[in-house]
Design a protein around this motif. Structure first.
Motif, mmCIF file in Angstrom:
data_model
loop_
_atom_site.group_PDB
_atom_site.id
_atom_site.type_symbol
_atom_site.label_atom_id
_atom_site.label_comp_id
_atom_site.label_asym_id
_atom_site.label_seq_id
_atom_site.Cartn_x
_atom_site.Cartn_y
_atom_site.Cartn_z
ATOM 1 N N LYS A 123 -1.517 0.574 -8.211
ATOM 2 C CA LYS A 123 -2.198 1.295 -9.296
ATOM 3 C C LYS A 123 -3.135 0.355 -10.047
ATOM 4 N N ASP A 124 -2.690 -0.863 -10.298
ATOM 5 C CA ASP A 124 -3.529 -1.848 -10.973
ATOM 6 C C ASP A 124 -4.763 -2.192 -10.149
ATOM 7 N N ARG A 125 -4.609 -2.264 -8.836
ATOM 8 C CA ARG A 125 -5.758 -2.542 -7.966
ATOM 9 C C ARG A 125 -6.768 -1.395 -8.040
ATOM 10 N N MET A 126 -6.276 -0.146 -8.057
ATOM 11 C CA MET A 126 -7.182 1.001 -8.191
ATOM 12 C C MET A 126 -7.883 0.980 -9.542
ATOM 13 N N ASP A 127 -7.154 0.623 -10.598
ATOM 14 C CA ASP A 127 -7.752 0.555 -11.931
ATOM 15 C C ASP A 127 -8.824 -0.530 -12.002
ATOM 16 N N ALA A 128 -8.572 -1.663 -11.362
ATOM 17 C CA ALA A 128 -9.499 -2.787 -11.409
ATOM 18 C C ALA A 128 -10.748 -2.536 -10.562
ATOM 19 N N GLU A 129 -10.602 -1.801 -9.465
ATOM 20 C CA GLU A 129 -11.713 -1.579 -8.540
ATOM 21 C C GLU A 129 -11.787 -0.117 -8.105
ATOM 22 N N PRO A 130 -12.036 0.817 -9.043
ATOM 23 C CA PRO A 130 -12.047 2.231 -8.675
ATOM 24 C C PRO A 130 -13.192 2.609 -7.740
ATOM 25 N N TYR A 131 -14.201 1.777 -7.669
ATOM 26 C CA TYR A 131 -15.351 2.033 -6.798
ATOM 27 C C TYR A 131 -15.044 1.713 -5.336
ATOM 28 N N GLU A 132 -13.935 1.036 -5.071
ATOM 29 C CA GLU A 132 -13.527 0.694 -3.705
ATOM 30 C C GLU A 132 -12.944 1.921 -3.010
ATOM 31 N N ALA A 133 -12.935 1.880 -1.691
ATOM 32 C CA ALA A 133 -12.243 2.913 -0.900
ATOM 33 C C ALA A 133 -10.759 2.561 -0.910
ATOM 34 N N TRP A 134 -9.925 3.498 -1.318
ATOM 35 C CA TRP A 134 -8.479 3.253 -1.416
ATOM 36 C C TRP A 134 -7.712 4.304 -0.633
ATOM 37 N N PRO A 135 -7.787 4.276 0.687
ATOM 38 C CA PRO A 135 -6.959 5.209 1.457
ATOM 39 C C PRO A 135 -5.481 4.855 1.278
ATOM 40 N N VAL A 136 -4.628 5.816 1.500
ATOM 41 C CA VAL A 136 -3.189 5.616 1.307
ATOM 42 C C VAL A 136 -2.679 4.445 2.143
ATOM 43 N N THR A 137 -3.210 4.274 3.341
ATOM 44 C CA THR A 137 -2.732 3.162 4.178
ATOM 45 C C THR A 137 -3.006 1.816 3.524
ATOM 46 N N ARG A 138 -4.156 1.666 2.899
ATOM 47 C CA ARG A 138 -4.479 0.403 2.210
ATOM 48 C C ARG A 138 -3.582 0.201 0.991
ATOM 49 N N LEU A 139 -3.379 1.266 0.223
ATOM 50 C CA LEU A 139 -2.512 1.174 -0.950
ATOM 51 C C LEU A 139 -1.071 0.868 -0.550
ATOM 52 N N ALA A 140 -0.628 1.463 0.547
ATOM 53 C CA ALA A 140 0.736 1.205 1.033
ATOM 54 C C ALA A 140 0.877 -0.258 1.430
ATOM 55 N N PHE A 142 4.901 5.539 0.249
ATOM 56 C CA PHE A 142 4.025 5.207 -0.869
ATOM 57 C C PHE A 142 3.513 6.468 -1.555
ATOM 58 N N ALA A 143 2.953 7.391 -0.771
ATOM 59 C CA ALA A 143 2.365 8.611 -1.340
ATOM 60 C C ALA A 143 3.410 9.417 -2.113
ATOM 61 N N ARG A 144 4.576 9.569 -1.527
ATOM 62 C CA ARG A 144 5.652 10.333 -2.162
ATOM 63 C C ARG A 144 6.125 9.640 -3.443
ATOM 64 N N SER A 145 6.330 8.330 -3.375
ATOM 65 C CA SER A 145 6.840 7.579 -4.528
ATOM 66 C C SER A 145 5.806 7.482 -5.645
ATOM 67 N N PHE A 146 4.539 7.323 -5.284
ATOM 68 C CA PHE A 146 3.484 7.230 -6.283
ATOM 69 C C PHE A 146 3.419 8.520 -7.096
ATOM 70 N N LYS A 147 3.444 9.644 -6.405
ATOM 71 C CA LYS A 147 3.386 10.930 -7.103
ATOM 72 C C LYS A 147 4.603 11.116 -8.000
ATOM 73 N N GLN A 148 5.770 10.721 -7.517
ATOM 74 C CA GLN A 148 6.984 10.849 -8.324
ATOM 75 C C GLN A 148 6.909 9.943 -9.557
ATOM 76 N N ALA A 149 6.386 8.737 -9.393
ATOM 77 C CA ALA A 149 6.355 7.778 -10.499
ATOM 78 C C ALA A 149 5.279 8.090 -11.527
ATOM 79 N N PHE A 150 4.089 8.519 -11.059
ATOM 80 C CA PHE A 150 2.950 8.659 -11.970
ATOM 81 C C PHE A 150 2.483 10.085 -12.185
ATOM 82 N N GLY A 151 3.098 11.041 -11.510
ATOM 83 C CA GLY A 151 2.798 12.443 -11.761
ATOM 84 C C GLY A 151 1.578 12.995 -11.056
ATOM 85 N N ALA A 152 0.931 12.191 -10.228
ATOM 86 C CA ALA A 152 -0.246 12.652 -9.481
ATOM 87 C C ALA A 152 -0.316 11.876 -8.171
ATOM 88 N N PRO A 153 -0.820 12.506 -7.130
ATOM 89 C CA PRO A 153 -1.004 11.775 -5.868
ATOM 90 C C PRO A 153 -2.031 10.646 -6.059
#
Length: 169
Positions: free
Chosen positions: A26-43, A53-64
């Protein structure tokens, strides 16, 4: 009797170590929102499988993850429209979109008006010093994406059964 969790503030069923890993992504997305962030990269950033990752992220932060990133991109675009003289095209690219058409359509669906209309309305407003802390202003201006953009578009267009489009976020 009320039992307190060893890790107060942790969502039920969430491992605190996993939450730290999710926060890293999440911090990486916040720091570089202009980057491509597919789920595989975030995982990979989080050190877990893409599905977990996708399931846990949604559970933790309320959005995919994609919807969260979209919120950050729209938030960045609104700030740039409000505070700079950059063209709409330059803002779209700086906020992370590769297509001006997609940016305009998504911005309109989320904010309720085109980027040009948003900029004109913001500039017409009197901007007196209110003494309101900037963090409160940022939170108040944050886009509300409780449903996918395509779902909002479908409901606005009168397609109630959802058979004509699939939710993409």
């Amino acid at each position: 009797m009320l039992s307190l969790s060893k890790h107060e503030g942790v969502p039920p069923g969430q491992d605190p170590r996993l939450l730290r890993r999710l926060l890293r992504a999440k911090d990486r997305m916040d720091a570089e929102p202009y980057e491509a962030w597919p789920v595989t990269r975030l995982a990979r950033v989080s050190g877990v499988s893409p599905a977990h990752f996708a399931r846990s992220f949604k559970q933790a932060f309320g959005a995919p993850p994609h919807r969260y990133l979209l919120t950050r991109r729209v938030e960045r675009a609104t700030a740039l429209l409000r505070e700079t003289e950059l063209s709409v095209t330059e803002i779209a690219l700086e906020a992370g979109w590769t297509s001006l058409g997609t940016f305009g359509r998504t911005f309109r669906d989320v904010v309720g008006e085109s980027p040009g209309e948003f900029r004109a309305r913001e500039r017409a407003l009197p901007h007196a010093a209110t003494g309101t802390p900037p963090c409160f202003l940022t939170a108040a201006r944050r886009p509300d994406l409780k449903m996918a953009v395509s779902e909002k578009r479908r409901r606005a267009g009168g397609d109630r059964d959802g058979a004509s489009q699939m939710e993409v976020l």
